[in-house]
Design a protein around this motif. Structure first.
Motif, mmCIF file in Angstrom:
data_model
loop_
_atom_site.group_PDB
_atom_site.id
_atom_site.type_symbol
_atom_site.label_atom_id
_atom_site.label_comp_id
_atom_site.label_asym_id
_atom_site.label_seq_id
_atom_site.Cartn_x
_atom_site.Cartn_y
_atom_site.Cartn_z
ATOM 1 N N SER A 76 0.836 -1.195 0.000
ATOM 2 C CA SER A 76 0.000 0.000 0.000
ATOM 3 C C SER A 76 0.871 1.245 0.000
ATOM 4 N N VAL A 77 0.486 2.212 -0.813
ATOM 5 C CA VAL A 77 1.136 3.524 -0.826
ATOM 6 C C VAL A 77 0.038 4.580 -0.956
ATOM 7 N N SER A 79 -0.971 7.185 -3.332
ATOM 8 C CA SER A 79 -0.574 7.347 -4.740
ATOM 9 C C SER A 79 -0.024 8.741 -4.996
ATOM 10 N N GLN A 84 -3.100 10.794 -9.303
ATOM 11 C CA GLN A 84 -4.460 10.957 -8.777
ATOM 12 C C GLN A 84 -5.198 12.056 -9.547
ATOM 13 N N GLY A 106 -7.436 7.242 1.957
ATOM 14 C CA GLY A 106 -8.175 8.360 2.523
ATOM 15 C C GLY A 106 -8.050 9.615 1.674
ATOM 16 N N VAL A 125 -13.073 1.443 -0.354
ATOM 17 C CA VAL A 125 -12.983 0.050 0.101
ATOM 18 C C VAL A 125 -11.529 -0.392 0.086
ATOM 19 N N GLY A 152 -13.181 -4.726 2.599
ATOM 20 C CA GLY A 152 -13.718 -5.760 1.717
ATOM 21 C C GLY A 152 -12.808 -5.973 0.530
ATOM 22 N N ASP A 153 -13.139 -7.013 -0.230
ATOM 23 C CA ASP A 153 -12.379 -7.338 -1.433
ATOM 24 C C ASP A 153 -13.091 -6.716 -2.627
ATOM 25 N N THR A 170 -7.828 1.825 -7.552
ATOM 26 C CA THR A 170 -6.523 2.459 -7.314
ATOM 27 C C THR A 170 -5.488 1.422 -6.876
#
Ligand SMILES: C[S@@+](CC[C@H](N)C(=O)[O-])C[C@H]1O[C@@H](n2cnc3c(N)ncnc32)[C@H](O)[C@@H]1O
Length: 404
Positions: A76-77, A79, A84, A106, A125, A152-153, A170
């Motif tokens: 996770s980063v 972005s 964006q 976020g 999500v 969730g997936d 994303t």
């Protein structure tokens, strides 16, 4: 008593946000006043704690939130701001829309909340509970209590949020979950970083008679999708630090023959055509011949001059049995810029180089522009078109790339 440090930081952050907007406008990533206002408003640094302010607001910086295991791809980063902004512009989000983002942090959800305004609705999500909790905390701190954060997936979608005007991925998705199509409004758009043939393009899709059709696309790089949509790319090592990526390819590669070829003297052949927009040219090459894959090499092998610098980020390689050719470039002394060409190795180097050079000329002649490709997604169970280099079979459907 006023906290002087905090006041100074807030002022500096506001100045850095204004500078970021100016820079993103200059780069062309921001084109509309709506996206400019969102970037100028959302305090990005609140979503990147521990990161110096200048770094948080650098257009190309993607602060790492969860590193990968054993030096692998990050999980996770946050972005990069330029990406964006580019994707939000492409998504054409309007006030009042209902939007779902898959892959949280976020910050991007807050930008979307600014774009949809009070009458809109935003759900974000993430598959990772740590990321969900961080996103919730930061969104609350920044005042975006109304953004709905869900664990969730992405594969399952969010049935309760349907119908959605925009679905925005994303992470690097290898396929489009059927749930996204089911939960999309009739005139909705899906914006997804889609992985195929070892590369990733963000693509804006709208519905058409056979499924989805691209409206716009561009080069990008994202952390890989996790969960049910995970896909491991197929690679073949032909020598230490030299790898052919064969994702989505049916190609059978004789690694030993290619290794021998690599150590034979190379030939170089030039196209007389322009080298430009390598991302557009790469897309054309990868989808114009079924024997095309991606060649990657470590910096050490480039430094040893075993392979050209073009292999550092992955370059289309045309493979023909025991021989192969890949793209390179040289300065164009007459016209300025660069001319495209190939390096080829192996007993059939001459033939494979000639085939490749012909494709370079064809691209320069007919498709030397942004957005020349048309990308279609045909969900199962519809029958896919006849197999060809631009027809890419996925789990839930088929990606079809053509040059109209
Ligand atoms: C690049 S980060 C998202 C950045 C974020 N949108 C931002 O505001 O900067 C990608 C995220 O996708 C998440 N992810 C990966 N696979 C997922 C899946 N199947 N469903 C939901 N989230 C997923 C990862 O946990 C990671 O946090």
């Amino acid at each position: 008593m006023t906290d002087v440090t905090t006041d100074n930081d807030a002022e500096e952050a506001a100045n850095l946000r204004a500078a970021l907007v100016r820079e993103l406008r200059e780069q062309g990533a921001i084109q509309s006043d709506a996206v400019a206002a969102a970037v100028a408003t959302v305090p990005r640094h609140l979503f990147t704690p521990g990161v110096p302010l200048e770094t948080a607001y650098a257009p190309d910086n993607a602060p790492v939130v969860k590193p990968g295991d054993n030096g692998g791809r990050h999980r996770s980063v946050v972005s990069a701001a330029h990406l964006q902004a580019t994707m939000l512009e492409a998504a054409e989000i309007k006030p009042g829309m209902h939007v779902c983002e898959y892959g949280s942090g976020g910050y991007n959800a807050a930008l979307i909340a600014e774009l949809v305004g009070d009458s809109g609705r935003v759900t974000t999500v993430d598959i990772d509970l740590d990321i969900v909790e961080r996103a919730r905390t930061f969104l609350d701190e920044a005042g975006y209590h109304h953004v709905n954060v869900v664990q969730g997936d992405a594969e399952r979608g969010v049935p309760e949020a349907a119908p959605l005007d925009r679905v925005i991925g994303t992470a690097g998705f290898w396929d489009i979950p059927p749930a996204w199509l089911e939960q999309l409004a009739d005139d909705g758009r899906i914006v997804v970083p889609l992985r195929f043939k070892g590369t990733t393009r963000w693509i804006v899709f709208a519905r058409d008679a056979s499924g989805l059709i691209s409206r716009n696309y561009g080069l990008c790089s994202f952390v890989p999708v996790q969960g049910a949509g995970t896909h491991t790319e197929r690679t073949v090592t032909i020598d230490d630090g030299v790898v052919v990526c064969l994702d989505d390819e049916d190609l059978n590669v004789d690694a030993e023959a290619l290794r021998r070829a690599l150590h034979l003297p190379r030939i170089e052949r030039w196209s007389g055509a322009v080298f430009d927009m390598p991302d557009e040219q790469t897309l054309f090459l990868l989808t114009s011949d079924s024997n095309m894959a991606l060649l990657h090499a470590d910096q050490a092998r480039i430094d040893q001059e075993l392979v050209a610098p073009s292999t550092a980020r992955g370059v289309p390689v045309l493979i023909s049995g025991d021989s192969f050719a890949y793209r390179t470039r040289r300065p164009d002394e007459q016209n300025g810029g660069f001319e495209s060409g190939v390096y080829a190795h192996g007993p059939s180097a001459e033939d494979v180089a000639a085939r490749y050079v012909e494709l370079l000329r064809q691209w320069a002649d007919k498709y030397h522009r942004r957005g020349a490709a048309s990308i279609q997604y045909i969900p199962k169970p519809a029958a896919p078109p006849t197999s060809s280099a631009g027809v890419i079979t996925k789990r839930h459907g088929t990606v079809v790339i053509t040059y109209p």
